[in-house]
Design a protein around this motif. Structure first.
Motif, mmCIF file in Angstrom:
data_model
loop_
_atom_site.group_PDB
_atom_site.id
_atom_site.type_symbol
_atom_site.label_atom_id
_atom_site.label_comp_id
_atom_site.label_asym_id
_atom_site.label_seq_id
_atom_site.Cartn_x
_atom_site.Cartn_y
_atom_site.Cartn_z
ATOM 1 N N THR A 506 75.856 4.133 29.873
ATOM 2 C CA THR A 506 75.246 4.573 31.136
ATOM 3 C C THR A 506 74.762 3.376 31.951
ATOM 4 O O THR A 506 74.894 3.352 33.184
ATOM 5 C CB THR A 506 74.077 5.529 30.848
ATOM 6 O OG1 THR A 506 74.555 6.636 30.118
ATOM 7 C CG2 THR A 506 73.438 6.028 32.141
ATOM 8 N N THR A 507 74.198 2.386 31.270
ATOM 9 C CA THR A 507 73.641 1.228 31.984
ATOM 10 C C THR A 507 74.706 0.308 32.559
ATOM 11 O O THR A 507 74.390 -0.685 33.207
ATOM 12 C CB THR A 507 72.742 0.434 31.038
ATOM 13 O OG1 THR A 507 73.464 0.103 29.840
ATOM 14 C CG2 THR A 507 71.515 1.233 30.662
ATOM 15 N N GLN A 508 76.000 0.654 32.318
ATOM 16 C CA GLN A 508 77.076 -0.131 32.943
ATOM 17 C C GLN A 508 77.360 0.337 34.364
ATOM 18 O O GLN A 508 78.186 -0.253 35.056
ATOM 19 C CB GLN A 508 78.346 -0.026 32.089
ATOM 20 C CG GLN A 508 78.217 -0.656 30.715
ATOM 21 C CD GLN A 508 79.463 -0.451 29.867
ATOM 22 O OE1 GLN A 508 80.466 0.070 30.347
ATOM 23 N NE2 GLN A 508 79.407 -0.898 28.608
ATOM 24 N N THR A 509 76.675 1.419 34.779
ATOM 25 C CA THR A 509 76.835 1.928 36.145
ATOM 26 C C THR A 509 75.566 1.622 36.935
ATOM 27 O O THR A 509 74.580 1.091 36.413
ATOM 28 C CB THR A 509 77.085 3.450 36.122
ATOM 29 O OG1 THR A 509 75.945 4.086 35.533
ATOM 30 C CG2 THR A 509 78.327 3.781 35.295
ATOM 31 N N ASN A 537 74.111 10.483 32.511
ATOM 32 C CA ASN A 537 74.803 10.498 33.805
ATOM 33 C C ASN A 537 75.652 9.250 33.970
ATOM 34 O O ASN A 537 75.810 8.719 35.065
ATOM 35 C CB ASN A 537 73.796 10.625 34.944
ATOM 36 C CG ASN A 537 72.819 9.449 34.985
ATOM 37 O OD1 ASN A 537 72.692 8.718 34.001
ATOM 38 N ND2 ASN A 537 72.123 9.260 36.105
ATOM 39 N N GLY A 538 76.198 8.756 32.843
ATOM 40 C CA GLY A 538 77.033 7.562 32.860
ATOM 41 C C GLY A 538 78.451 7.854 33.301
ATOM 42 O O GLY A 538 78.749 8.900 33.889
ATOM 43 N N PRO A 539 79.382 6.977 32.975
ATOM 44 C CA PRO A 539 80.763 7.117 33.443
ATOM 45 C C PRO A 539 81.542 8.197 32.709
ATOM 46 O O PRO A 539 82.606 8.621 33.175
ATOM 47 C CB PRO A 539 81.364 5.738 33.167
ATOM 48 C CG PRO A 539 80.568 5.207 32.020
ATOM 49 C CD PRO A 539 79.182 5.724 32.223
ATOM 50 N N PHE A 589 80.418 19.552 16.004
ATOM 51 C CA PHE A 589 80.469 18.237 16.641
ATOM 52 C C PHE A 589 81.552 18.286 17.713
ATOM 53 O O PHE A 589 82.726 18.504 17.402
ATOM 54 C CB PHE A 589 80.805 17.151 15.608
ATOM 55 C CG PHE A 589 80.867 15.763 16.199
ATOM 56 C CD1 PHE A 589 79.741 14.950 16.220
ATOM 57 C CD2 PHE A 589 82.045 15.269 16.752
ATOM 58 C CE1 PHE A 589 79.797 13.683 16.763
ATOM 59 C CE2 PHE A 589 82.097 14.000 17.301
ATOM 60 C CZ PHE A 589 80.972 13.197 17.304
ATOM 61 N N TYR A 590 81.143 18.108 18.976
ATOM 62 C CA TYR A 590 82.154 17.963 20.011
ATOM 63 C C TYR A 590 81.559 17.208 21.202
ATOM 64 O O TYR A 590 80.343 17.158 21.386
ATOM 65 C CB TYR A 590 82.733 19.309 20.439
ATOM 66 C CG TYR A 590 81.772 20.285 21.043
ATOM 67 C CD1 TYR A 590 81.082 21.205 20.247
ATOM 68 C CD2 TYR A 590 81.550 20.336 22.426
ATOM 69 C CE1 TYR A 590 80.198 22.112 20.785
ATOM 70 C CE2 TYR A 590 80.672 21.254 22.972
ATOM 71 C CZ TYR A 590 80.014 22.146 22.145
ATOM 72 O OH TYR A 590 79.156 23.050 22.688
ATOM 73 N N ILE A 591 82.463 16.621 21.969
ATOM 74 C CA ILE A 591 82.070 15.819 23.126
ATOM 75 C C ILE A 591 82.775 16.384 24.359
ATOM 76 O O ILE A 591 83.860 16.960 24.258
ATOM 77 C CB ILE A 591 82.443 14.325 22.934
ATOM 78 C CG1 ILE A 591 83.947 14.173 22.713
ATOM 79 C CG2 ILE A 591 81.681 13.729 21.764
ATOM 80 C CD1 ILE A 591 84.410 12.737 22.593
ATOM 81 N N LYS A 592 82.116 16.206 25.521
ATOM 82 C CA LYS A 592 82.723 16.665 26.762
ATOM 83 C C LYS A 592 82.113 15.892 27.927
ATOM 84 O O LYS A 592 80.988 15.380 27.832
ATOM 85 C CB LYS A 592 82.510 18.157 26.940
ATOM 86 C CG LYS A 592 81.053 18.560 27.125
ATOM 87 C CD LYS A 592 80.918 20.065 27.359
ATOM 88 C CE LYS A 592 79.456 20.452 27.594
ATOM 89 N NZ LYS A 592 79.317 21.903 27.842
ATOM 90 N N ASN A 593 82.852 15.810 29.002
ATOM 91 C CA ASN A 593 82.356 15.212 30.228
ATOM 92 C C ASN A 593 81.655 16.279 31.065
ATOM 93 O O ASN A 593 81.999 17.462 31.006
ATOM 94 C CB ASN A 593 83.502 14.598 31.035
ATOM 95 C CG ASN A 593 84.058 13.344 30.380
ATOM 96 O OD1 ASN A 593 83.326 12.615 29.712
ATOM 97 N ND2 ASN A 593 85.353 13.103 30.548
ATOM 98 N N GLY A 598 79.119 11.760 33.921
ATOM 99 C CA GLY A 598 78.353 11.723 32.689
ATOM 100 C C GLY A 598 79.093 12.430 31.558
ATOM 101 O O GLY A 598 80.187 12.970 31.736
ATOM 102 N N CYS A 599 78.466 12.430 30.385
ATOM 103 C CA CYS A 599 79.060 13.084 29.224
ATOM 104 C C CYS A 599 77.952 13.763 28.415
ATOM 105 O O CYS A 599 76.764 13.488 28.591
ATOM 106 C CB CYS A 599 79.836 12.094 28.363
ATOM 107 S SG CYS A 599 78.781 10.948 27.457
#
Length: 608
Positions: A506-509, A537-539, A589-593, A598-599
């Motif tokens: 996130t801190t890369q944005t 709220n990152g990339p 366990f799952y991931i999503k945008n 953000g993700c």
């Protein structure tokens, strides 16, 4: 209580013996049921036929009485004589001279008498006129005035009977002297109203016949199954046997409530025993013919028949014992050899001896031998694989610890503290030192692999507070965990590693940056589950990165091995494999945008 141990020989012997016994018992039960059905069907059929025959005979006897009534109604001489009596005075009716010498009365008396006798269908004919006169012919011959009691009884019958009334009138004191047998002193009565005789108001005609003449076939009936026979009229009066021989109204109540021409299982309220009632109802007379038989009679009959098969049953038992012993010995011999091998072999030793060849004619036993040999090989491979898994779990834990104690974290924390010291930010330095100290203490403590979610959230909060100070307020966060989730056990450093992964990307944005930690308890069908979400709220993840992560997860599920044990890029996979070790595949366990950017990473499990 611990189950009692038994040898394979004993177990097989008992098993086969019980199977054969089950077959024998099944045969006996089938025989009993089949024999019971056949005997019951035969009994019902024969008794139903007998009941129909008796009922038909009764109908014929009553029909004879009705034929007499038809002839009486059609006789003009009788009609004229009754009209003559209807106009006579009371004094004339009570005068013996009038009865014996009056020509019209004498002619009427002789005409009525001609319809009586066993061949004519009537033993006694009584005619009741509206002026109170009663003329009787048959067994008793006289002319008199009707008594008040008799008149009241006739009025009740007339009001409730219609034009035709058949009933069991019981003991007749006046006519009983003409019969010697007890049963001959009881009578069936056919009562009807003749509108064509006795004046314009008509007359009541009573035709009586001894029940001995009506139910002679019942009196001399010979039982087939030790059954008893009962006759009732439609009003529940017991015709046979006579009341003096014992009345039984419950039989009538039971069959009347059930319906016409049927059989039923009846519990005798006096004896408490079950009885079969087979009965027939005659719509013509309204009479019930009832056969009652004790249900145990069938059981005794079947039992007697079964005794004939007793020698055959004993022979079968002997054959069952011998056959069970032979089968048990045949099957237990190779199994005992395998048992001795297993008992004497140290499967943990690298010099484990091979299972000797055991060849039998039973395919399953040969397959069992091959399976044991294959088990030896798989056991060695399994031991080696278990060691690899244990090593990987240890490496996974070390990777997690290394990730948390990343030198960059310590360097950045010290640099932040130095910068705050130069700017004389005393309060922030204290907070930074305290949180960093708690973080290092939590990381270095290795007492428990699983910790309450409450402790993990407290540690993660310390980490986020350090990040908040480090990024000078550009990073904000929120934590909402329900109280009911605080005691859930999760792998140590699991949540903080998810948060650190979010902070990293996130801190890369461009700021501001925001991280949210939310917990929920939900119902899915019959199960209750808990969910923990880490959102930023990152990339977000690229499509290629998501596919790479899920490919590696699929590889882990297929092999139970980590695809790579490198520190770089292992954060999410590290968490996945630790959840897998901890919850034995019973986890989420799952991931999503998320939109607009953000993700979100969600973990969870069964709530207990």
């Amino acid at each position: 209580m611990k189950a009692r141990s038994r040898s394979i020989f004993y177990t097989i012997f008992i098993s086969f013996f019980l199977v054969l016994m089950l077959f024998l018992v099944t045969f006996c039960v089938f025989y009993y049921n089949d024999e019971s059905k056949q005997m019951k069907s035969l009994m019902f059929s024969m008794l139903t036929t007998r009941a129909e025959d008796i009922s038909e005979t009764l109908d014929q006897k009553i029909n004879q009485m009705e034929m007499v009534s038809a002839e009486l109604a059609a006789s003009k001489e009788i009609a004229n004589g009754l009209d003559y009596l209807a106009g006579a005075s009371k004094g004339s009716i009570e005068s013996p001279v009038f009865y014996e010498r009056d020509g019209t009365v004498t002619q009427l008396r002789e005409k009525l008498l001609s319809y009586t006798g066993s061949r004519k269908g009537a033993d006694q004919i009584n005619v009741y006129l509206k002026n109170g006169a009663e003329i009787s012919s048959g067994l008793n011959n006289e002319l008199r005035m009707i008594s008040g009691e008799k008149l009241q009884k006739l009025s009740q019958m007339e009001n409730g009977s219609g034009s035709r009334y058949v009933y069991f009138s019981g003991f007749n004191e006046e006519l009983s002297r003409y019969y010697l047998s007890d049963i001959g002193k009881y009578f069936i009565t056919f009562l009807y109203e003749d509108q064509n005789a006795g004046g314009k108001d008509g007359a009541l005609v009573e035709i009586q016949k001894s029940i001995f003449q009506v139910i002679g076939s019942v009196v001399y009936y010979q039982p087939i199954y030790e059954e008893n026979i009962y006759l009732f009229d439609k009003f529940g009066n017991q015709i046979y046997p006579l009341k003096q021989d014992g009345g039984y109204a419950p039989y009538f109540e039971a069959v009347q409530a059930t319906g016409q021409d049927a059989e039923l299982l009846f519990q005798n309220p006096e004896t408490g025993r079950e009885e079969y009632l087979i009965y027939n109802y005659s719509p013509y007379t309204g009479f019930y013919t009832v056969f009652a038989m004790d249900r145990q009679r069938l059981v005794f009959s079947i039992y007697n028949n079964f005794l004939q098969f007793l020698p055959f049953v004993i022979v079968i038992l002997g054959v069952a014992v011998i056959l069970s012993l032979m089968i048990a010995r045949f099957l237990s011999r190779p199994i005992n050899r395998i048992y001795r091998y297993v008992k004497e072999t140290d499967f943990g030793s690298p010099d484990m001896r091979a299972l000797p060849e055991i060849q039998t004619s039973v395919v399953e036993l040969n397959t069992l031998t091959k399976a044991f040999k294959l088990l030896q090989t798989k056991l060695r491979e399994g031991n080696d694989r278990q060691l690899v898994l244990q090593q990987q779990e240890m490496q996974s834990k070390m990777l997690s610890l290394q990730s948390q104690m990343n030198p960059h974290f310590l360097y950045n924390s010290l640099a932040t503290i130095q910068a705050m010291a130069e700017e004389d930010m005393t309060d922030e330095i204290v907070i930074m030192c305290q949180t960093t100290s708690r973080i290092l203490r939590y990381i270095s403590s290795d007492k428990e692999r699983m910790v309450p979610l409450r402790d993990e959230i407290a540690h993660t909060h310390d980490f986020l507070q350090c990040m908040y100070i480090r990024y000078d307020g550009d990073l904000s966060y929120e934590v909402h965990i329900p109280r009911e989730m605080e005691e859930i056990l999760i792998p140590k450093l699991c949540v903080q590693l998810l948060v650190e992964n979010s902070v990293k990307f996130t801190t890369q944005t461009k700021p501001p940056w925001h991280i949210s930690i939310m917990g929920t308890v939900d119902n899915r069908g019959d199960e209750k589950i808990w969910l923990l979400s880490v959102k930023d709220n990152g990339p977000g993840f690229t499509k290629e990165k998501q596919e790479e992560i899920y490919d590696k997860i699929a590889q882990i599920d297929a092999t139970n091995l980590l695809p790579s044990l490198e520190l770089k890029g292992m954060g999410l996979l590290n968490i996945y494999i630790r959840l897998k070790f901890s919850y034995k595949d019973q986890f989420i366990f799952y991931i999503k945008n998320t939109a607009p950017r953000g993700c979100e990473i969600i973990i969870g499990g069964k709530y207990e």
